[in-house]
Design an enzyme around this catalytic site. Structure first.
Site, mmCIF file in Angstrom:
data_model
loop_
_atom_site.group_PDB
_atom_site.id
_atom_site.type_symbol
_atom_site.label_atom_id
_atom_site.label_comp_id
_atom_site.label_asym_id
_atom_site.label_seq_id
_atom_site.Cartn_x
_atom_site.Cartn_y
_atom_site.Cartn_z
ATOM 1 N N SER A 3 -13.538 6.807 14.165
ATOM 2 C CA SER A 3 -14.224 6.781 15.453
ATOM 3 C C SER A 3 -13.463 5.930 16.481
ATOM 4 O O SER A 3 -14.069 5.244 17.291
ATOM 5 C CB SER A 3 -15.634 6.256 15.271
ATOM 6 O OG SER A 3 -15.610 5.013 14.591
ATOM 7 N N ASP B 275 -13.630 -2.200 22.079
ATOM 8 C CA ASP B 275 -13.268 -2.195 20.666
ATOM 9 C C ASP B 275 -12.738 -0.841 20.185
ATOM 10 O O ASP B 275 -12.223 -0.742 19.081
ATOM 11 C CB ASP B 275 -14.418 -2.703 19.772
ATOM 12 C CG ASP B 275 -15.712 -1.944 19.965
ATOM 13 O OD1 ASP B 275 -15.755 -1.038 20.819
ATOM 14 O OD2 ASP B 275 -16.690 -2.269 19.263
ATOM 15 N N ARG B 276 -12.857 0.212 21.010
ATOM 16 C CA ARG B 276 -12.318 1.512 20.602
ATOM 17 C C ARG B 276 -11.086 1.871 21.428
ATOM 18 O O ARG B 276 -11.049 1.544 22.622
ATOM 19 C CB ARG B 276 -13.349 2.619 20.837
ATOM 20 C CG ARG B 276 -14.556 2.486 19.984
ATOM 21 C CD ARG B 276 -15.478 3.646 20.258
ATOM 22 N NE ARG B 276 -16.609 3.555 19.370
ATOM 23 C CZ ARG B 276 -17.281 4.589 18.902
ATOM 24 N NH1 ARG B 276 -16.943 5.811 19.263
ATOM 25 N NH2 ARG B 276 -18.294 4.414 18.098
ATOM 26 N N ASP C 27 -16.902 -1.579 25.680
ATOM 27 C CA ASP C 27 -16.838 -2.976 25.224
ATOM 28 C C ASP C 27 -15.492 -3.355 24.609
ATOM 29 O O ASP C 27 -15.348 -4.443 24.045
ATOM 30 C CB ASP C 27 -18.004 -3.304 24.273
ATOM 31 C CG ASP C 27 -17.953 -2.502 22.976
ATOM 32 O OD1 ASP C 27 -17.503 -1.346 23.005
ATOM 33 O OD2 ASP C 27 -18.373 -3.048 21.934
ATOM 34 N N ASP D 96 -13.089 2.057 25.125
ATOM 35 C CA ASP D 96 -14.521 2.227 25.388
ATOM 36 C C ASP D 96 -15.046 1.040 26.192
ATOM 37 O O ASP D 96 -14.297 0.099 26.502
ATOM 38 C CB ASP D 96 -15.310 2.467 24.095
ATOM 39 C CG ASP D 96 -15.524 1.209 23.281
ATOM 40 O OD1 ASP D 96 -14.738 0.262 23.435
ATOM 41 O OD2 ASP D 96 -16.483 1.171 22.483
ATOM 42 N N SER E 286 -21.804 -0.123 23.773
ATOM 43 C CA SER E 286 -20.476 0.401 23.447
ATOM 44 C C SER E 286 -20.084 1.621 24.273
ATOM 45 O O SER E 286 -20.059 1.548 25.490
ATOM 46 C CB SER E 286 -20.415 0.681 21.952
ATOM 47 O OG SER E 286 -19.100 0.908 21.561
ATOM 48 N N HIS E 287 -19.849 2.756 23.605
ATOM 49 C CA HIS E 287 -19.349 3.937 24.296
ATOM 50 C C HIS E 287 -20.471 4.767 24.915
ATOM 51 O O HIS E 287 -20.195 5.815 25.504
ATOM 52 C CB HIS E 287 -18.575 4.788 23.297
ATOM 53 C CG HIS E 287 -19.397 5.106 22.091
ATOM 54 N ND1 HIS E 287 -19.727 4.135 21.177
ATOM 55 C CD2 HIS E 287 -19.996 6.233 21.683
ATOM 56 C CE1 HIS E 287 -20.502 4.672 20.245
ATOM 57 N NE2 HIS E 287 -20.680 5.945 20.527
ATOM 58 N N GLU F 126 -11.329 3.001 11.542
ATOM 59 C CA GLU F 126 -12.322 4.060 11.398
ATOM 60 C C GLU F 126 -11.862 5.264 12.208
ATOM 61 O O GLU F 126 -11.183 5.111 13.228
ATOM 62 C CB GLU F 126 -13.668 3.599 11.934
ATOM 63 C CG GLU F 126 -14.279 2.446 11.184
ATOM 64 C CD GLU F 126 -15.726 2.228 11.608
ATOM 65 O OE1 GLU F 126 -16.609 2.806 10.962
ATOM 66 O OE2 GLU F 126 -15.975 1.511 12.582
ATOM 67 N N ARG G 22 -29.728 -0.371 20.220
ATOM 68 C CA ARG G 22 -29.411 0.415 21.424
ATOM 69 C C ARG G 22 -30.607 1.230 21.847
ATOM 70 O O ARG G 22 -31.185 1.940 21.028
ATOM 71 C CB ARG G 22 -28.261 1.374 21.161
ATOM 72 C CG ARG G 22 -26.962 0.640 21.086
ATOM 73 C CD ARG G 22 -25.800 1.557 20.791
ATOM 74 N NE ARG G 22 -24.801 0.718 20.172
ATOM 75 C CZ ARG G 22 -23.581 1.083 19.880
ATOM 76 N NH1 ARG G 22 -23.189 2.309 20.136
ATOM 77 N NH2 ARG G 22 -22.748 0.245 19.332
ATOM 78 N N LYS H 55 -13.209 -4.542 15.617
ATOM 79 C CA LYS H 55 -12.107 -3.661 15.963
ATOM 80 C C LYS H 55 -11.618 -4.063 17.346
ATOM 81 O O LYS H 55 -12.389 -4.577 18.150
ATOM 82 C CB LYS H 55 -12.523 -2.196 15.889
ATOM 83 C CG LYS H 55 -13.810 -1.815 16.607
ATOM 84 C CD LYS H 55 -14.202 -0.397 16.190
ATOM 85 C CE LYS H 55 -15.380 0.127 16.976
ATOM 86 N NZ LYS H 55 -16.660 -0.144 16.312
HETATM 87 C C1 VG1 Z 1 -20.319 5.038 15.378
HETATM 88 C C2 VG1 Z 1 -19.060 5.276 14.580
HETATM 89 C C3 VG1 Z 1 -18.764 4.096 13.670
HETATM 90 C C4 VG1 Z 1 -18.678 2.824 14.533
HETATM 91 C C5 VG1 Z 1 -19.959 2.652 15.328
HETATM 92 C C6 VG1 Z 1 -19.908 1.471 16.281
HETATM 93 O O1 VG1 Z 1 -21.427 4.958 14.526
HETATM 94 O O2 VG1 Z 1 -19.154 6.459 13.837
HETATM 95 O O3 VG1 Z 1 -17.567 4.335 12.989
HETATM 96 O O4 VG1 Z 1 -18.478 1.700 13.718
HETATM 97 O O5 VG1 Z 1 -20.202 3.818 16.112
HETATM 98 O O6 VG1 Z 1 -18.862 1.603 17.207
HETATM 99 P P1 VG1 Z 1 -22.417 6.207 14.260
HETATM 100 O O7 VG1 Z 1 -23.469 5.667 13.348
HETATM 101 O O8 VG1 Z 1 -22.923 6.638 15.572
HETATM 102 O O9 VG1 Z 1 -21.590 7.270 13.623
HETATM 103 V V1 VG1 Z 1 -18.941 0.753 18.677
HETATM 104 O O10 VG1 Z 1 -17.557 0.997 19.515
HETATM 105 O O11 VG1 Z 1 -20.367 1.351 19.224
HETATM 106 O O12 VG1 Z 1 -19.319 -0.742 18.331
HETATM 107 CO CO CO Z 2 -17.453 -0.087 21.286
#
Ligand code: VG1
Ligand code: CO
Length: 581
Positions: A399, A313-314, A311, A309, A138-139, A397, A44, A410
C-alpha cells in the site's frame, strides 16, 4: 471586555492577573459512543461525526489518556502533530486542554500543529516521550466533507499495538467523564516554550512549539550521504526530479530538505502548500489520484518522480516517462541495493519484512542474501516489535509504505532518498534498475482490486462464506482453469500471525489461497474506510522468464478465479473495482 473606557494600564493589569491565576481543571460528565474502535491505523470518521456528535473527540482522547497508567502519564512528555487537514487545529486545542488536565507535564507540538507521521515518530523517540497524537486520516480526502482521524503512537514511536487499541476501545464504551482545562489556550504560531499554571498542580504544564522539519531532517542527514545527494541533484549533469506533495504535510519537508538543502530547482516540487482540503483531491499517491505527477512525468523531462500521501508516510515512485514501480518491487529493489544507503553500512542488515498481502518479490532477495524474512499482517504496528528486538532493518507494504528501523513508521521521504541514493550509486535509470532486478530474480506480478463503499453486511457475509469454503479440507487440491491456465490450490487459510518477539497471536488478518506455483489470491476488508466497507483483493504471481508483460494481462486468469470463488460481484452488486493498483 467591559473595561474599554478604563485607562490602558488598568486594562493591562487586569489581563495580567487573569493570566497568572491558575487554570481550572474540570471533570465533565459524558456518555459513551459505541463506535470508537481504533482500526488498523487510528480512528477515522467523517469530519461531521467529530463536529456534530457531542464530545465525540473528548471521549476518544480521554479513552487514550485513561489507557495509560497514571504513573506513566504524570509529568510525562507527549507529542502532537497533524497533516494540516480541516479540524486539525480545533482538535489540537482539545488535546492540549485534556493533556494538561490528565497530568501530562509537557507537550511537544509541531509549528502550526503540522508534523508528518514519520516526523512525529522521530520526535517521540528523540524526546523520549511516552507517545503522541497524529491528527490525520492519512490518504483519505479532507475538508469539511472529508475525513478526520487520530493516530495514537506509543513510546517506541510506532502505532499502538492491538492490546492497547483494544483497551482504548473498551474504555470508550464505558466512559462517564473526562478531564479538561477549558481556559488553556496555546499559540501554535509562535516557536518556543509556553508554560501554564494549573489549579492544584505543583508544576506548570509546558507546551513547546517546535520546528516541524528540523529533528526529522537531522535524522535523515545521519542516514544518507547528503553531500553525494546534493551533487547528484544539483551538480553539473544533475538528475531531474519531480515531487508531488499533493497539498499534504510533506510540502514543507520537500522544500526544506530537497530544495533548500539538497539544491533541487524550484520546479522539482509541486503542490507543496498544505491545504485543509488538499485542494479537493484524494491525497493518495497512486496512478489514479496523483494525476499532476503522472501528467508531468509523461513527456520524459523528469528522470524520477514521487508522490506522497497527506501525512507523509506513503510514497509512489515513478521513473522517466512515468514508469511505475510497484511498492512491492520498490521494497525488493531497495533491499537488493541496501548498501547504497550509508546507514545500513554502519548498522548491517538484521532482517527484512513485508506485510502478508505484499508481493513475494522481497522474499527472493532475502533468500539470495540469506537475510531473515518476516511476513506480518497488514499495518505498520507489527514491524515495530521486530525492530525494537533488533531483528528487522527494512520493511514495507504493497500500500505504498516503505521504511527502515530509524523510526517506527513508514517514511515516504526516506524512501525517496533511498531511491535517489541507489540511482546516484548505480548511475542507471529507474526503469533499468527495476528491469535488471526482474532479470536477476524473476518478477512477481502484483495487483490490487479495491471495491469501495460496499454494503457492510454484504461484504461481511461474503467474507464469512468464503472463509467457510476455503477452510474446508476439500478445497485444497481443487483445480481452477481459465483458458489454458490451470491453478491448483496448495494451501488456504485465514492468515494468523504469531509475533516472534512476544508470541502475541493476531487472527483474521485476511483470507489466503495459495496455489501450487506460488501464486496467491488474498481477500481482506479494509480497516481505514469511513464509508461502508472496502473489500480488497490482492493477486501475486511469480514468473521466472516472462518478465516484461502487462500486469493486468498476466493476472487476468487469477483475477477471474478470484471473482469466481468469492462471487464478489454477485454478492455486492458491483460490476468492477473502484480502484485497481
Ligand atoms: C491500509 C493499507 C495498510 C496500511 C494502512 C494505513 O489499510 O492497506 O497496508 O498500513 O492503510 O496506512 P486497510 O485496512 O485500509 O487496507 V496510512 O498511510 O493510512 O497510515
Ligand atoms: Co498515511
Amino acid at each position: 471586555m467591559q473595561t474599554l473606557c478604563a485607562p490602558n494600564d488598568t486594562l493591562d493589569l487586569r489581563l495580567e492577573t487573569m493570566e497568572n491565576s491558575p487554570l481550572q481543571v474540570l471533570t465533565v460528565p459524558t456518555a459513551p459512543y459505541p463506535d470508537q474502535r481504533p482500526s488498523i491505523s487510528g480512528l477515522r470518521k467523517k469530519v461531521y461525526v467529530f463536529q456534530s456528535k457531542r464530545k465525540y473527540l473528548h471521549n476518544f482522547i480521554q479513552s487514550i489518556f485513561s489507557s495509560i497508567d497514571l504513573r506513566d502519564r504524570q509529568g510525562s512528555t507527549m507529542v502532537v502533530g497533524g497533516d494540516g487537514r480541516f479540524f486539525n487545529r480545533a482538535a489540537i486545542e482539545v488535546i492540549v486542554q485534556m493533556a494538561a488536565a490528565n497530568g501530562v507535564g509537557r507537550l511537544i507540538i509541531g509549528h502550526h500543529g503540522i508534523m508528518s507521521t514519520p516526523a512525529v515518530s522521530c520526535v517521540i523517540r528523540k524526546y523520549k516521550a511516552i507517545g503522541g497524537f497524529i491528527l490525520t486520516a492519512s490518504h483519505n480526502p479532507g475538508g469539511p466533507g472529508g475525513d478526520f482521524g487520530i493516530k495514537f503512537n506509543i513510546a517506541n514511536g510506532g502505532p499502538a499495538n492491538e492490546a492497547i487499541t483494544d483497551k482504548i476501545f473498551q474504555i470508550s464504551r464505558t466512559i462517564e467523564e473526562f478531564a479538561i482545562c477549558p481556559g488553556l489556550h496555546v499559540d501554535l504560531k509562535t516557536l518556543g516554550k509556553q508554560t501554564f499554571d494549573l489549579e492544584n498542580k505543583f508544576k506548570p504544564f509546558t507546551v513547546e512549539i517546535v520546528d516541524s522539519v528540523e529533528s526529522y531532517a537531522n535524522l535523515l542527514r545521519n542516514i544518507f550521504d547528503f553531500a553525494a545527494l546534493k551533487e547528484f541533484l544539483s551538480g553539473e549533469n544533475h538528475i531531474r526530479i519531480r515531487l508531488d506533495a499533493m497539498h499534504g504535510v510533506v510540502g514543507p519537508y520537500v522544500k526544506r530538505i530537497l530544495c533548500e538543502e539538497l539544491g533541487c530547482p524550484a520546479n522539482s516540487a509541486i503542490n507543496c502548500v498544505p491545504m485543509e482540503d488538499f485542494g479537493g483531491q484524494h491525497p493518495d499517491p497512486n496512478l489514479m489520484y496523483a494525476t499532476d505527477l503522472v501528467d508531468s512525468m509523461k513527456d520524459g523531462h523528469y528522470d524520477f518522480g514521487a508522490a506522497f500521501d497527506a501525512d507523509g508516510d506513503r510514497n509512489m515512485i515513478l521513473g522517466k516517462h512515468g514508469f511505475f514501480v510497484t511498492p512491492s518491487d520498490s521494497l525488493a529493489v531497495i533491499a537488493d541495493n541496501i548498501f547504497c544507503i550509508p546507514y545500513f553500512q554502519h548498522t548491517g542488515v538484521r532482517g527484512f519484512a513485508r506485510s502478508m498481502p505484499t508481493s513475494a518479490a522481497l522474499d527472493r532477495v532475502a533468500k539470495a542474501t540469506k537475510i531473515e524474512l518476516y511476513e506480518t499482517p497488514a499495518g505498520w504496528k507489527f514491524f515495530g516489535n521486530l525492530m525494537d528486538a533488533g531483528m528487522l532493518s527494512l520493511c514495507g507494504e504493497e500500500s505504498f509504505g516503505t521504511g527502515g528501523d530509524h523510526i517506527r513508521e513508514k517514511d515516504a521521504l526516506w524512501a525517496v532518498l533511498a531511491w535517489l541514493s541507489i540511482l546516484a550509486t548505480r548511475k542507471q535509470s529507474v526503469e533499468d534498475i527495476v528491469k535488471d532486478h526482474w532479470l536477476k530474480y524473476g518478477r512477481n506480478y502484483f495487483t490490487r482490486y479495491d471495491y469501495e463503499n460496499v454494503d457492510i453486511d454484504a461484504a461481511c457475509d461474503m467474507m464469512e462464506d468464503l472463509e467457510i469454503m476455503i477452510s474446508d479440507k476439500s478445497f485444497v487440491k481443487q483445480r481452477f482453469a481459465v483458458e489454458d491456465k490451470i491453478y491448483q490450490v496448495e494451501k488456504s487459510d485465514s492468515f494468523e500471525y504469531t509475533d516472534p518477539v512476544d508470541s502475541t497471536i493476531s487472527r483474521n488478518q485476511g483470507l489466503r489461497i495459495i496455489f501450487s506455483d506460488g501464486s496467491r489470491i488474498i481477500y481482506r476488508l479494509s480497516g481505514t474506510s469511513s464509508d461502508g466497507a472496502t473489500v480488497r483483493i490482492y493477486i501475486d504471481s511469480y514468473e521466472k522468464d516472462v518478465i516484461f508483460e502487462d500486469t493486468q494481462v498476466m493476472l487476468a486468469p487469477l483475477a477471474t478465479i478470484a471473482l469466481k470463488i468469492s462471487q464478489l460481484h454477485h454478492r455486492t452488486g458491483r460490476s468492477g473495482p473502484s480502484v485497481i493498483t
